[in-house]
Design a protein around this motif. Sequence first.
Motif, PDB file in Angstrom:
ATOM      1  N   LEU A  98       0.843  -1.205   0.000  1.00  0.00           N
ATOM      2  CA  LEU A  98       0.000   0.000   0.000  1.00  0.00           C
ATOM      3  C   LEU A  98       0.875   1.252   0.000  1.00  0.00           C
ATOM      4  N   ASP A  99       1.944   1.210   0.794  1.00  0.00           N
ATOM      5  CA  ASP A  99       2.861   2.337   0.840  1.00  0.00           C
ATOM      6  C   ASP A  99       3.518   2.545  -0.529  1.00  0.00           C
ATOM      7  N   ASN A 127     -11.410  11.127   8.136  1.00  0.00           N
ATOM      8  CA  ASN A 127     -10.642  10.285   7.226  1.00  0.00           C
ATOM      9  C   ASN A 127     -11.596   9.529   6.304  1.00  0.00           C
ATOM     10  N   PRO A 128     -11.825  10.078   5.101  1.00  0.00           N
ATOM     11  CA  PRO A 128     -12.816   9.474   4.205  1.00  0.00           C
ATOM     12  C   PRO A 128     -12.443   8.055   3.781  1.00  0.00           C
ATOM     13  N   LEU A 129     -11.170   7.698   3.905  1.00  0.00           N
ATOM     14  CA  LEU A 129     -10.743   6.370   3.467  1.00  0.00           C
ATOM     15  C   LEU A 129     -11.370   5.243   4.291  1.00  0.00           C
ATOM     16  N   ASN A 144      -2.311   3.043   4.731  1.00  0.00           N
ATOM     17  CA  ASN A 144      -0.888   3.219   4.461  1.00  0.00           C
ATOM     18  C   ASN A 144      -0.611   3.878   3.120  1.00  0.00           C
ATOM     19  N   ILE A 145      -1.575   3.785   2.203  1.00  0.00           N
ATOM     20  CA  ILE A 145      -1.377   4.431   0.900  1.00  0.00           C
ATOM     21  C   ILE A 145      -1.093   5.926   1.081  1.00  0.00           C
ATOM     22  N   LEU A 146      -1.715   6.533   2.093  1.00  0.00           N
ATOM     23  CA  LEU A 146      -1.531   7.981   2.299  1.00  0.00           C
ATOM     24  C   LEU A 146      -0.095   8.319   2.700  1.00  0.00           C
ATOM     25  N   CYS A 147       0.531   7.453   3.512  1.00  0.00           N
ATOM     26  CA  CYS A 147       1.939   7.665   3.864  1.00  0.00           C
ATOM     27  C   CYS A 147       2.785   7.661   2.597  1.00  0.00           C
ATOM     28  N   GLY A 148       2.496   6.696   1.726  1.00  0.00           N
ATOM     29  CA  GLY A 148       3.257   6.601   0.483  1.00  0.00           C
ATOM     30  C   GLY A 148       3.061   7.822  -0.401  1.00  0.00           C
ATOM     31  N   VAL A 149       1.837   8.299  -0.488  1.00  0.00           N
ATOM     32  CA  VAL A 149       1.551   9.468  -1.330  1.00  0.00           C
ATOM     33  C   VAL A 149       2.392  10.662  -0.869  1.00  0.00           C
ATOM     34  N   ILE A 150       2.418  10.874   0.446  1.00  0.00           N
ATOM     35  CA  ILE A 150       3.150  12.036   0.960  1.00  0.00           C
ATOM     36  C   ILE A 150       4.659  11.858   0.791  1.00  0.00           C
ATOM     37  N   ARG A 151       5.133  10.665   1.060  1.00  0.00           N
ATOM     38  CA  ARG A 151       6.568  10.384   0.876  1.00  0.00           C
ATOM     39  C   ARG A 151       6.979  10.606  -0.582  1.00  0.00           C
TER      40      ARG A 151
END
Lengths: 185, 185
Positions: free
Chosen positions: B48-49, B114-116, B133-140
């Motif tokens: 996900l990340d 958190n709409p997710l 966890n996808i959101l952490c990846g997006v920001i990174r």
Amino acid sequence: MAPAMRPGDAAFAAVEHVNAELFTLTYGAIVRQLLTDFEEVEQVNKQLDAMGYNIGIRLIDDFLAKSNVTRCSEFRETADVIAKVGFKMLLGVTATVSNWNNDSTECSLILEENPLVDFVELPETCQGLHYCNILCGVIRGALEMVSMRTEVKWVRDMLRGDDAYEMRLKMLDQIPEAYPYKDDE
Amino acid sequence: MAPAMRPGDAAFAAVEHVNAELFTLTYGAIVRQLLTDFEEVEQVNKQLDAMGYNIGIRLIDDFLAKSNVTRCSEFRETADVIAKVGFKMLLGVTATVSNWNNDSTECSLILEENPLVDFVELPETCQGLHYCNILCGVIRGALEMVSMRTEVKWVRDMLRGDDAYEMRLKMLDQIPEAYPYKDDE
């Protein structure tokens, strides 16, 4: 006085939104994952349709609550609501209904815009893929919840070189409404 | 005169939108698919990340084009932009920045909404899952494109029984900008 909103615009305004590009890229990640998981492109098409079906059966409640759509008396009306209100509420775009068959059980929904495919190009190895198949599943699932069994599939697809996105919608039958309890229980 | 829009609202208004519930359910379909694909929940977190990272490196251009954000002079400013403009533009919600460490290289982003996770409940077997966890990846990914290497992870998660969604953002280093061509070429 402000001009009255079209039903699709009003319904789209009534729901919560997220960034379309985030959705498009997230959807792309699903398709890529499925292409890794399954050997056959046809299996990926099926899986996307199944995912869409599960989404459609859940989205219909929100759609009915926020669209102010009342029961459609005939399939022609249903198709129109999907094209003008359903697509708008989901993706912010509308579709055109056309190519009716003689007994009004089958028609096409033609999408002028399709946010799902922004930035997408299919590699040679994926030529059989119906990239947007999730949408067929969503509509099939949603219609089943209002007692209509349908067959929904893409017949034209710009990612495959066609000149439009054309989804074929075929009414199979009306599911009799089953009441779990008798009135006198 | 209409009141001036906050930067996050203006940026959110400038992008195309889709139905948040469609996004939420589609994202749920990804997570379910990954849980089927991988035996270990930790692998799903990683995947996900990674998906988010690939999305972040592509979303940053649109973000810079539509948010009118200029170069941030320090990490504190960057964190503020992510919280107030970044999250808003992606998901339509904002975050609060808090819990800075002493040398201002680490902070938390706390999400009120958190709409997710709408409609999500984790089964017993998925207790190690970082569902969002996808959101952490997006920001990174997005930060890496503006030359910042970061570590991003969830430290509180309401799906795991915590009282908030808290994402920890740690600045690792500034990547020196590399120019592929010399000026006189």
